[in-house]
Design an enzyme around this catalytic site. Sequence first.
Site, PDB file in Angstrom:
ATOM      1  CG  ASP A   7      33.324  31.853  31.695  1.00  0.00           C
ATOM      2  OD1 ASP A   7      32.948  32.447  32.719  1.00  0.00           O
ATOM      3  OD2 ASP A   7      34.149  32.340  30.884  1.00  0.00           O
ATOM      4  CG  ASP A   9      32.266  38.181  31.154  1.00  0.00           C
ATOM      5  OD1 ASP A   9      31.587  38.912  30.427  1.00  0.00           O
ATOM      6  OD2 ASP A   9      32.134  38.148  32.395  1.00  0.00           O
ATOM      7  NE  ARG A  47      32.162  44.298  39.951  1.00  0.00           N
ATOM      8  CZ  ARG A  47      30.863  44.502  40.207  1.00  0.00           C
ATOM      9  NH1 ARG A  47      30.504  45.378  41.120  1.00  0.00           N
ATOM     10  NH2 ARG A  47      29.938  43.824  39.553  1.00  0.00           N
ATOM     11  CB  SER A 114      30.098  38.537  35.489  1.00  0.00           C
ATOM     12  OG  SER A 114      29.517  39.816  35.363  1.00  0.00           O
TER      13      SER A 114
HETATM   14  C1  BG6 Z   1      34.379  37.281  34.842  1.00  0.00           C
HETATM   15  C2  BG6 Z   1      35.409  38.016  34.013  1.00  0.00           C
HETATM   16  O1  BG6 Z   1      33.472  36.641  34.000  1.00  0.00           O
HETATM   17  O2  BG6 Z   1      33.680  38.184  35.690  1.00  0.00           O
HETATM   18  C3  BG6 Z   1      36.341  38.788  34.949  1.00  0.00           C
HETATM   19  O3  BG6 Z   1      36.159  37.102  33.238  1.00  0.00           O
HETATM   20  C4  BG6 Z   1      35.522  39.724  35.846  1.00  0.00           C
HETATM   21  O4  BG6 Z   1      37.276  39.524  34.194  1.00  0.00           O
HETATM   22  C5  BG6 Z   1      34.496  38.897  36.618  1.00  0.00           C
HETATM   23  O5  BG6 Z   1      36.387  40.393  36.754  1.00  0.00           O
HETATM   24  C6  BG6 Z   1      33.612  39.750  37.519  1.00  0.00           C
HETATM   25  O6  BG6 Z   1      32.792  40.556  36.727  1.00  0.00           O
HETATM   26  P1  BG6 Z   1      31.823  41.686  37.267  1.00  0.00           P
HETATM   27  O7  BG6 Z   1      30.931  41.954  36.081  1.00  0.00           O
HETATM   28  O8  BG6 Z   1      31.073  41.127  38.426  1.00  0.00           O
HETATM   29  O9  BG6 Z   1      32.664  42.843  37.656  1.00  0.00           O
HETATM   30 MG    MG Z   2      35.604  33.712  30.931  1.00  0.00          MG
END
Ligand code: BG6
Ligand code: MG
Length: 210
Positions: A7, A9, A47, A114
């Site tokens: 993963d 983040d 998101r 993300s």
């Molecule tokens: C994840 C985070 O990695 O990505 C979440 O832990 C976040 O908190 C998700 O909402 C989506 O991210 P992004 O950058 O596409 O808005």
């Molecule tokens: Mg994470």
Amino acid sequence: MKAVIFDLDGVICFTDKYHYQAWKALADRLGIYFDEQINNRLRGVSRMASLEIILERATQTYSQEEKEAFASEKNALYVELLQQMSPADLSDEVRETLNALRAGGYKLAIGSSSKNTKLILSRLGLGDFFDAISDGTNITRSKPDPEVFLKAAEMLSLPPEECLVVEDAKAGIQAAFAGGFSSAGIGEAAEHPNCTYPIKHFSDLKKILL
Ligand code: BG6
Ligand code: MG
């Protein structure tokens, strides 16, 4: 085990504070209560699903169009905050562990919800480092659905049983389990009943894999 799917983040880097600042700015503008505890619920969640969690506290309902505009507004601010990131934000522990695992013959991939994955990796100086990147741009279902990890395994041409997923979010451990992967969990993810290897530090991966 032949590969490790990380993963992003909360595992490779720490973007929580930027997500928090950007969601907080949106919530304040809309007059919706938001705090760090609610922010913790957004970990690993897409998101739009994150926005839905924030809107649980809203006193009015919003159209799909408005919600999409809110998500874009948050993301624009988040992307601006990400410009502060640099290779200095990659810890020595993470850098050294990634290099040791690669030297140990493992394929290394990313499995993140993300859509900013590639931007973050390039800010960290890891733009070309991973063998495969599965992220929010190539999935239709977010964690706890296993899709993001299954796609990563497919990109590596390996079955889930040969890939270890590394996660900091409970939703991520659930996703790994649902996809047939073993998992290593850091932080709250270590407490999930389906977590195969609860770990305290990123470098503990070397004890599991080398
Ligand atoms: C994840 C985070 O990695 O990505 C979440 O832990 C976040 O908190 C998700 O909402 C989506 O991210 P992004 O950058 O596409 O808005
Ligand atoms: Mg994470």
